[in-house]
Scaffold this motif. Structure first.
Motif, PDB file in Angstrom:
ATOM      1  N   GLY A 324     -25.360 -26.956 -48.751  1.00 57.27           N
ATOM      2  CA  GLY A 324     -24.317 -27.553 -49.566  1.00 57.27           C
ATOM      3  C   GLY A 324     -24.781 -28.018 -50.931  1.00 57.27           C
ATOM      4  O   GLY A 324     -25.985 -28.180 -51.174  1.00 57.27           O
ATOM      5  N   ALA A 327     -27.821 -30.634 -51.907  1.00 58.10           N
ATOM      6  CA  ALA A 327     -28.735 -30.816 -50.767  1.00 58.10           C
ATOM      7  C   ALA A 327     -30.159 -30.447 -51.164  1.00 58.10           C
ATOM      8  O   ALA A 327     -30.388 -29.647 -52.086  1.00 58.10           O
ATOM      9  CB  ALA A 327     -28.283 -29.966 -49.585  1.00 58.10           C
ATOM     10  N   GLY A 341     -24.931 -30.202 -45.176  1.00 58.87           N
ATOM     11  CA  GLY A 341     -23.877 -30.814 -45.963  1.00 58.87           C
ATOM     12  C   GLY A 341     -24.272 -31.190 -47.375  1.00 58.87           C
ATOM     13  O   GLY A 341     -25.460 -31.188 -47.750  1.00 58.87           O
ATOM     14  N   ARG A 342     -23.266 -31.556 -48.143  1.00 59.67           N
ATOM     15  CA  ARG A 342     -23.448 -31.976 -49.530  1.00 59.67           C
ATOM     16  C   ARG A 342     -24.415 -33.164 -49.617  1.00 59.67           C
ATOM     17  O   ARG A 342     -24.303 -34.138 -48.864  1.00 59.67           O
ATOM     18  CB  ARG A 342     -22.097 -32.370 -50.118  1.00 59.67           C
ATOM     19  N   ASP A 343     -25.373 -33.076 -50.510  1.00 62.64           N
ATOM     20  CA  ASP A 343     -26.333 -34.152 -50.799  1.00 62.64           C
ATOM     21  C   ASP A 343     -27.202 -34.537 -49.596  1.00 62.64           C
ATOM     22  O   ASP A 343     -27.852 -35.594 -49.611  1.00 62.64           O
ATOM     23  CB  ASP A 343     -25.607 -35.397 -51.324  1.00 62.64           C
ATOM     24  N   ASP A 378     -22.840 -34.337 -44.534  1.00 60.94           N
ATOM     25  CA  ASP A 378     -22.992 -34.783 -45.918  1.00 60.94           C
ATOM     26  C   ASP A 378     -23.823 -36.062 -45.982  1.00 60.94           C
ATOM     27  O   ASP A 378     -23.601 -37.006 -45.203  1.00 60.94           O
ATOM     28  CB  ASP A 378     -21.624 -35.065 -46.546  1.00 60.94           C
ATOM     29  N   GLY A 379     -24.765 -36.097 -46.904  1.00 58.38           N
ATOM     30  CA  GLY A 379     -25.533 -37.300 -47.164  1.00 58.38           C
ATOM     31  C   GLY A 379     -26.573 -37.652 -46.121  1.00 58.38           C
ATOM     32  O   GLY A 379     -27.231 -38.699 -46.233  1.00 58.38           O
TER      33      GLY A 379
END
Length: 422
Positions: A324, A327, A341-343, A378-379
């Protein structure tokens, strides 16, 4: 006869969903592609592949053998699995020799005078024609391909002693104190008669049983030295290092040699696309990849998507995985169809980090392994030496999204398991 039924449990989650020979390697290939390609490039077109453990992926990959020009009316490639015995009980192979013993009828039916027995889980290029010629000229009952290894490697392999005429005078399987640095590569050329004579149910394994018995029993057992590249990728560090070695300016294993192509079953995909904001350094990028972020010293299989602002560094990313936006993947193996996921951050902290608590012998170098179709939300933050099971989701196990170094994350496949995990 290619032995491709081993469980390969030292590869952890990579071989938990597939046979070890079906594990991806070098971006677009599978491990067994090297043995199959050696056969074809050596002019061998009558091939039996003996499968057992999690064979579906391997069977789908080989199919009828078209990718290797082995889809033939006479000869070609055949996939053989353990037979069901009386009482509907499967006669599972109890060892490498037992696998050949259970399929000896296929050898007899072929009328072959010489049988080449190969491991399907090693990475190497070898002209078997030279090996077979040496075997036939020596008049040996069996010839074993050997190479020099370190003493540490010798302790986990079959080690041979031989005289000045290359006749093997001693064979030890995984000795604690090796008497030699010459190790068997798991490549044997048998006369068909000797193979049939020395195989029986009391000798289930070639290295531990059949070959020592032949040496002790006076059979003519010869050694053939191999000096080219050969790698047993049976552990996660060895598998990772062998992939990374392909990124050297002059790798020992040349995948671009036109006279000895490594063939594989390859899907039709669009060419790789590198966006204007992307950066790729010292990496192998397969077809179908879309790179919008940064890729450094990494091997990417077909269909991988690296999102905008994402960083993939010193890692192996397999088929159709999605990294993502934002990431960071560092020193990791990401299996097929994983979603990062994102980041999210995978591989947090200085190397090597705390060893994996459940399998310290498997993961202690800082490597993170994410199993097939797993999800990192994410995260999320994943420390060093973490093992994530296939189909697992970190959101099932950590509300904070943080996984400390050395953890093992199992798949929670039911609602009750998820509630217990939380």
């Amino acid at each position: 006869m290619i032995l491709a039924g081993g469980e390969g449990n030292r590869l952890g989650v990579l071989s938990g969903v597939r046979a070890k020979p079906a594990v991806p390697f070098g971006g677009k290939y599978r491990i067994i592609d090297f043995t199959l390609s050696n056969c074809v490039n050596s002019g061998i077109a009558d091939v039996l592949v003996l499968t057992q453990y999690n064979p579906r992926s391997l069977n789908d990959h080989i199919g009828r053998g078209r990718a290797w020009d082995l889809d033939r009316t006479i000869g070609g490639v055949r996939l053989l699995q353990p037979q069901v015995g009386r009482g509907n009980t499967a006669n599972w192979y109890s060892g490498t020799a037992d696998a050949v013993l259970q399929n000896l009828r296929a050898v007899v039916a072929s009328g072959a005078e010489t049988v080449l027995v190969l491991a399907g889980d090693h990475i190497y290029k070898m002209d078997y024609e030279r090996f077979l010629t040496a075997h036939q000229r020596s008049g040996a009952d069996v010839t074993v391909s050997v190479r020099e290894v370190s003493l540490d490697d010798a302790r986990r392999m079959g080690v041979v002693d031989m005289d000045e005429r290359n006749r093997i005078t001693g064979f030890q399987e995984k000795p604690k104190r090796p008497t030699s640095r010459l190790a068997s590569m798991g490549i044997y050329a048998f006369t068909a008669d000797a193979l049939a004579a020395w195989l029986n149910e009391a000798r289930p394994d070639f290295g531990a049983d059949v070959l020592p018995a032949m040496v002790a029993g006076g059979a003519k057992v010869m050694a053939h030295r191999f000096r080219g590249y050969w790698q047993d990728v049976g552990t996660l560090p060895a598998y990772f290092d062998a992939n990374m070695a392909l990124l050297k300016a002059k790798p020992e294993l040349d995948l671009y040699e036109r006279d000895w192509l490594i063939l594989t079953r390859s899907e039709e995909r669009a060419p790789a696309r590198i966006s204007a904001d992307a950066r790729v350094e010292q990496s192998m990028i397969s077809h179908g990849c879309v790179i919008e972020g940064i890729v450094e010293r990494s091997v990417l299989s077909p269909g991988v998507h690296v999102g905008r602002g994402a960083v993939v560094r010193d890692s192996i990313v397999m088929f159709d995985a999605v990294i993502g936006p934002g990431a960071v993947i560092d020193h990791a193996i990401i299996d097929k169809e994983v979603r990062i996921g994102r980041d999210a951050q995978v591989g947090v902290g200085a190397l090597p980090g705390a060893p994996n608590r459940a399998n310290p012998e498997m993961l202690a170098t800082g490597l993170v392994v994410i199993g097939k179709q797993a999800e990192v939300p994410d995260g999320a933050s994943v420390g060093r030496n973490v093992l994530v099971d296939a189909e697992a989701s970190l959101s099932d196990w950590s509300e904070s999204g943080a996984v400390k170094a050395g953890a093992t994350i199992k798949a929670a496949r039911t609602w009750n398991q998820r509630r217990t995990a939380r």
